[in-house]
Design a protein around this motif. Structure first.
Motif, PDB file in Angstrom:
ATOM      1  N   GLY A  69       0.783  -1.228   0.000  1.00 45.44           N
ATOM      2  CA  GLY A  69       0.000   0.000   0.000  1.00 45.44           C
ATOM      3  C   GLY A  69       0.817   1.282   0.000  1.00 45.44           C
ATOM      4  N   PRO A  70       1.826   1.446   0.876  1.00 48.03           N
ATOM      5  CA  PRO A  70       2.585   2.698   0.913  1.00 48.03           C
ATOM      6  C   PRO A  70       3.312   3.009  -0.394  1.00 48.03           C
ATOM      7  N   THR A  71       4.027   2.038  -0.948  1.00 48.46           N
ATOM      8  CA  THR A  71       4.778   2.279  -2.181  1.00 48.46           C
ATOM      9  C   THR A  71       3.837   2.561  -3.345  1.00 48.46           C
ATOM     10  N   LEU A  72       2.735   1.846  -3.404  1.00 49.48           N
ATOM     11  CA  LEU A  72       1.748   2.125  -4.451  1.00 49.48           C
ATOM     12  C   LEU A  72       1.221   3.550  -4.340  1.00 49.48           C
TER      13      LEU A  72
ATOM     14  N   PRO B  82       8.025   7.531  12.783  1.00 48.46           N
ATOM     15  CA  PRO B  82       7.164   8.098  13.838  1.00 48.46           C
ATOM     16  C   PRO B  82       5.874   8.709  13.301  1.00 48.46           C
ATOM     17  N   LEU B  83       5.908   9.238  12.075  1.00 52.54           N
ATOM     18  CA  LEU B  83       4.706   9.851  11.513  1.00 52.54           C
ATOM     19  C   LEU B  83       3.620   8.826  11.211  1.00 52.54           C
ATOM     20  N   SER B  84       3.970   7.534  11.240  1.00 49.49           N
ATOM     21  CA  SER B  84       2.951   6.502  11.060  1.00 49.49           C
ATOM     22  C   SER B  84       1.949   6.500  12.209  1.00 49.49           C
ATOM     23  N   LEU B  85       2.366   7.032  13.369  1.00 50.55           N
ATOM     24  CA  LEU B  85       1.478   7.094  14.521  1.00 50.55           C
ATOM     25  C   LEU B  85       0.508   8.256  14.427  1.00 50.55           C
ATOM     26  N   VAL B  86       0.752   9.168  13.478  1.00 50.42           N
ATOM     27  CA  VAL B  86      -0.034  10.395  13.390  1.00 50.42           C
ATOM     28  C   VAL B  86      -0.913  10.427  12.147  1.00 50.42           C
ATOM     29  N   PHE B  87      -0.363   9.982  11.015  1.00 52.40           N
ATOM     30  CA  PHE B  87      -1.073  10.100   9.741  1.00 52.40           C
ATOM     31  C   PHE B  87      -1.430   8.734   9.174  1.00 52.40           C
ATOM     32  N   THR B  88      -2.623   8.628   8.623  1.00 56.65           N
ATOM     33  CA  THR B  88      -2.992   7.456   7.854  1.00 56.65           C
ATOM     34  C   THR B  88      -2.185   7.460   6.561  1.00 56.65           C
ATOM     35  N   PRO B  89      -2.026   6.313   5.889  1.00 57.66           N
ATOM     36  CA  PRO B  89      -1.257   6.311   4.638  1.00 57.66           C
ATOM     37  C   PRO B  89      -1.848   7.244   3.588  1.00 57.66           C
ATOM     38  N   ASP B  90      -3.159   7.294   3.464  1.00 59.46           N
ATOM     39  CA  ASP B  90      -3.772   8.202   2.490  1.00 59.46           C
ATOM     40  C   ASP B  90      -3.474   9.657   2.830  1.00 59.46           C
ATOM     41  N   ALA B  91      -3.582  10.007   4.101  1.00 56.23           N
ATOM     42  CA  ALA B  91      -3.336  11.385   4.518  1.00 56.23           C
ATOM     43  C   ALA B  91      -1.896  11.794   4.243  1.00 56.23           C
ATOM     44  N   PHE B  92      -0.957  10.896   4.529  1.00 61.76           N
ATOM     45  CA  PHE B  92       0.444  11.248   4.342  1.00 61.76           C
ATOM     46  C   PHE B  92       0.838  11.261   2.871  1.00 61.76           C
ATOM     47  N   TYR B  93       0.527  10.168   2.166  1.00 60.11           N
ATOM     48  CA  TYR B  93       1.017  10.043   0.795  1.00 60.11           C
ATOM     49  C   TYR B  93       0.274  10.941  -0.192  1.00 60.11           C
TER      50      TYR B  93
ATOM     51  N   MET C 240      13.035  11.152  -4.666  1.00 60.14           N
ATOM     52  CA  MET C 240      13.755  10.910  -3.413  1.00 60.14           C
ATOM     53  C   MET C 240      12.849  11.114  -2.202  1.00 60.14           C
ATOM     54  N   ILE C 241      11.899  12.026  -2.327  1.00 64.95           N
ATOM     55  CA  ILE C 241      10.929  12.209  -1.246  1.00 64.95           C
ATOM     56  C   ILE C 241      10.106  10.943  -1.078  1.00 64.95           C
ATOM     57  N   ALA C 242       9.713  10.354  -2.217  1.00 62.48           N
ATOM     58  CA  ALA C 242       8.945   9.108  -2.159  1.00 62.48           C
ATOM     59  C   ALA C 242       9.771   7.995  -1.524  1.00 62.48           C
ATOM     60  N   ARG C 243      11.051   7.907  -1.872  1.00 67.38           N
ATOM     61  CA  ARG C 243      11.918   6.875  -1.295  1.00 67.38           C
ATOM     62  C   ARG C 243      12.076   7.092   0.205  1.00 67.38           C
ATOM     63  N   GLY C 244      12.241   8.348   0.597  1.00 66.79           N
ATOM     64  CA  GLY C 244      12.329   8.632   2.027  1.00 66.79           C
ATOM     65  C   GLY C 244      11.060   8.260   2.763  1.00 66.79           C
ATOM     66  N   ALA C 245       9.920   8.518   2.129  1.00 71.76           N
ATOM     67  CA  ALA C 245       8.633   8.233   2.771  1.00 71.76           C
ATOM     68  C   ALA C 245       8.445   6.745   3.008  1.00 71.76           C
ATOM     69  N   ILE C 246       8.764   5.915   1.990  1.00 69.82           N
ATOM     70  CA  ILE C 246       8.536   4.477   2.145  1.00 69.82           C
ATOM     71  C   ILE C 246       9.563   3.827   3.067  1.00 69.82           C
ATOM     72  N   SER C 247      10.544   4.604   3.516  1.00 66.53           N
ATOM     73  CA  SER C 247      11.513   4.063   4.471  1.00 66.53           C
ATOM     74  C   SER C 247      10.889   3.801   5.831  1.00 66.53           C
TER      75      SER C 247
ATOM     76  N   ALA D 213       2.741   6.112  -2.922  1.00 64.77           N
ATOM     77  CA  ALA D 213       3.821   7.049  -3.242  1.00 64.77           C
ATOM     78  C   ALA D 213       3.973   7.213  -4.754  1.00 64.77           C
ATOM     79  N   MET D 214       3.910   6.100  -5.479  1.00 69.81           N
ATOM     80  CA  MET D 214       4.030   6.167  -6.938  1.00 69.81           C
ATOM     81  C   MET D 214       2.837   6.884  -7.551  1.00 69.81           C
ATOM     82  N   ALA D 215       1.644   6.602  -7.049  1.00 72.33           N
ATOM     83  CA  ALA D 215       0.438   7.219  -7.598  1.00 72.33           C
ATOM     84  C   ALA D 215       0.398   8.723  -7.316  1.00 72.33           C
ATOM     85  N   ALA D 216       0.791   9.110  -6.109  1.00 76.31           N
ATOM     86  CA  ALA D 216       0.696  10.523  -5.728  1.00 76.31           C
ATOM     87  C   ALA D 216       1.629  11.401  -6.542  1.00 76.31           C
ATOM     88  N   LEU D 217       2.800  10.880  -6.896  1.00 81.22           N
ATOM     89  CA  LEU D 217       3.790  11.670  -7.629  1.00 81.22           C
ATOM     90  C   LEU D 217       3.929  11.239  -9.078  1.00 81.22           C
ATOM     91  N   ASP D 218       3.062  10.331  -9.533  1.00 82.56           N
ATOM     92  CA  ASP D 218       3.079   9.842 -10.913  1.00 82.56           C
ATOM     93  C   ASP D 218       4.457   9.286 -11.273  1.00 82.56           C
TER      94      ASP D 218
END
Length: 469
Positions: free
Chosen positions: A157-160, A374-385, A405-412, A162-167
């Motif tokens: 879900g997260p990587t998908l 840590p942001l996983s405790l605050v934001f849902t995947p939809d809200a963040f990505y 690179m932002i997407a790569r950092g996010a999925i870390s 990230a790819m969808a949000a930034l095309d």
């Protein structure tokens, strides 16, 4: 103001659950409702809550029939041979059991689905941990580490998102992270080894008869998070193995001896084929999970407990567990429905992006990676990505940094290594519910191990060029 109410909602809920001042269910429902009323949106609560409940309804249906399906399989003794092999290989060594748990979890989570992973791995390993005397908290931590890492897969879900949000494509987001992900996997094994050493120091190496049944007679099914110790420091100092009594162990052996001889070979073969078919379909994602489990449970019930009287007994035995777990899921739907529809999450995202100075654009990918878990405790995947990450990506692009690179950092870490700790994901409650571990204790014990996975991934990504300053 909505952003403030949003941060207060999340902060107070996390504080209440981390310090066990109230039940998770009460916090998920009442805290967002109170702040929605304070924000002047009380009149729309019915619509907001209804929308949230509809979003989680398929998950609740899936969990209901998944619990029942694996309850049938456990009572039929499907996992007994696997458990005996694991215990036989480990020879009672908690270190080997811990490493085996991590390896199996990473293999099972190849389909990218946390709920199925937790159901399968805990059904198989919880009886082993009980038999050995290892803490359930160690089990939830190791499973969380393995599943969190594998959630980085491109069909997760997260990587998908990230790819969808930034095309972007998988070659732009995921492929550069393969080596960092392998490094994260090695860290997971190291962490499992250390946790196993902690358990070995506490218990010693236990001599077990590999041929003896290694599971308790009671079938394993998720239950609501309850206290498992009174130490209050996450160590579960007062927890004792479920099979500590010799009389109980003798009863377990007798029970499983009867069960092993009482299940016809053809029925066991059908159970194996049915379970493998279910896993295969889950891997392909061609059929919704809730549909898979409804059909699988129905077939399993017909094969193993064809009489309506016996099926009623199954519902009586596991109905309470089903209600307790699904109630948590619906409560989480209330939480996310209110925060999302009031605009709190959207405003939280804007506020978070605004506080980052433009001069930080060059280091933004690494910064996003470090704080992603840590942001996983605050934001849902939809809200963040779809809310936070695009703002970060735009800021980085203005500064001449590749948005990928932002997407790569996010999925870390965001809903990858962090998802098994987040109260915003329903599968977290399967994990802690099956092991009877409190959410706060699970978070306190696992947080640094999981964040360590993210930091190892981040450092490796910087060294390989997947992330740059």
């Amino acid at each position: 103001m909505l952003a403030l109410f949003g941060f207060l909602t999340v902060g107070i809920f996390l504080a209440l659950t981390l310090f066990t001042r109230t039940s998770v269910l009460v916090g998920l429902v009442l805290v967002p409702i109170i702040f929605a009323v304070l924000a002047g949106r009380g009149g729309d609560l019915g619509e907001f809550i209804g929308d949230g409940l509809l979003q989680v309804a398929p998950i609740a249906v899936m969990m209901t029939f998944a619990i029942l399906f694996f309850a049938v399989m456990m009572e039929a003794g499907l996992f007994d041979p696997l458990i005996r092999r694991i215990v036989g290989w480990a020879k009672g060594d908690p270190v080997k059991i811990a490493i085996g748990t991590a390896l199996v979890t990473m293999c099972v989570h190849l389909d990218g689905d946390g709920a199925a992973t937790f159901l399968i791995t805990l059904s198989a390993f919880l009886p082993v941990y009980r038999r050995i005397g290892m803490r359930p908290l160690a089990l939830t931590a190791i499973v969380a580490l393995g599943a969190g890492l594998m959630n980085m897969l491109p069909w997760g879900g997260p990587t998908l998102r990230a790819m969808a949000a930034l095309d972007l494509t998988a070659s732009e987001v995921f492929v550069p992270m393969v080596v960092p992900m392998i490094a994260g996997g090695l860290w997971v094994l190291v962490a499992s080894y250390i946790i196993g050493r902690m358990e070995r120091k506490r218990l010693g190496t236990i001599t077990l008869d590999a041929a003896a049944p290694a599971v308790a007679p009671a079938p394993v099914a998720p239950v609501a998070p309850v206290s498992v110790g009174s130490a209050g420091d996450g160590t579960d100092a007062d927890w004792t193995p479920a099979d500590a009594s010799p009389a109980d162990e003798a009863h377990a052996d007798d029970d499983h001896a009867r069960r092993d001889h009482g299940v016809p070979r053809w029925r066991m073969a059908v159970n194996v084929v049915l379970t493998l078919a279910l896993v295969a379909v889950l891997f392909t994602h061609t059929v919704p999970m809730e549909v898979c489990f409804i059909v699988a449970f129905t077939v399993a019930a017909c094969v193993n407990i064809p009489k309506w009287r016996d099926q009623q007994q199954l519902f009586r035995d596991h109905g309470a567990n089903v209600v307790l777990v699904t109630s948590m899921v619906f409560a989480a739907g209330v939480f996310t429905g209110v925060l999302g529809n009031t605009g709190m999450i959207e405003n939280m995202a804007r506020t978070l992006a605004d506080v980052i100075p433009e001069s930080f654009g060059g280091v933004l990918p690494v910064l996003v990676a470090v704080v992603s878990m840590p942001l996983s405790l605050v934001f849902t995947p939809d809200a963040f990505y779809f809310g936070v990450m695009p703002v970060f990506a735009h800021t980085a692009e203005v500064m001449g940094v590749d948005p990928a690179m932002i997407a790569r950092g996010a999925i870390s870490g965001q809903m990858t290594t962090g998802f098994p700790l987040s109260p915003l994901t329903a599968s977290t409650f399967i994990l802690i519910g099956m092991a009877k571990v409190e959410l706060g204790k699970h978070q306190r014990f696992t947080f640094l191990w999981a964040w360590g996975t993210t930091l190892v991934i981040t450092v490796t990504a910087v060294l390989t060029g997947a992330l740059t300053f």
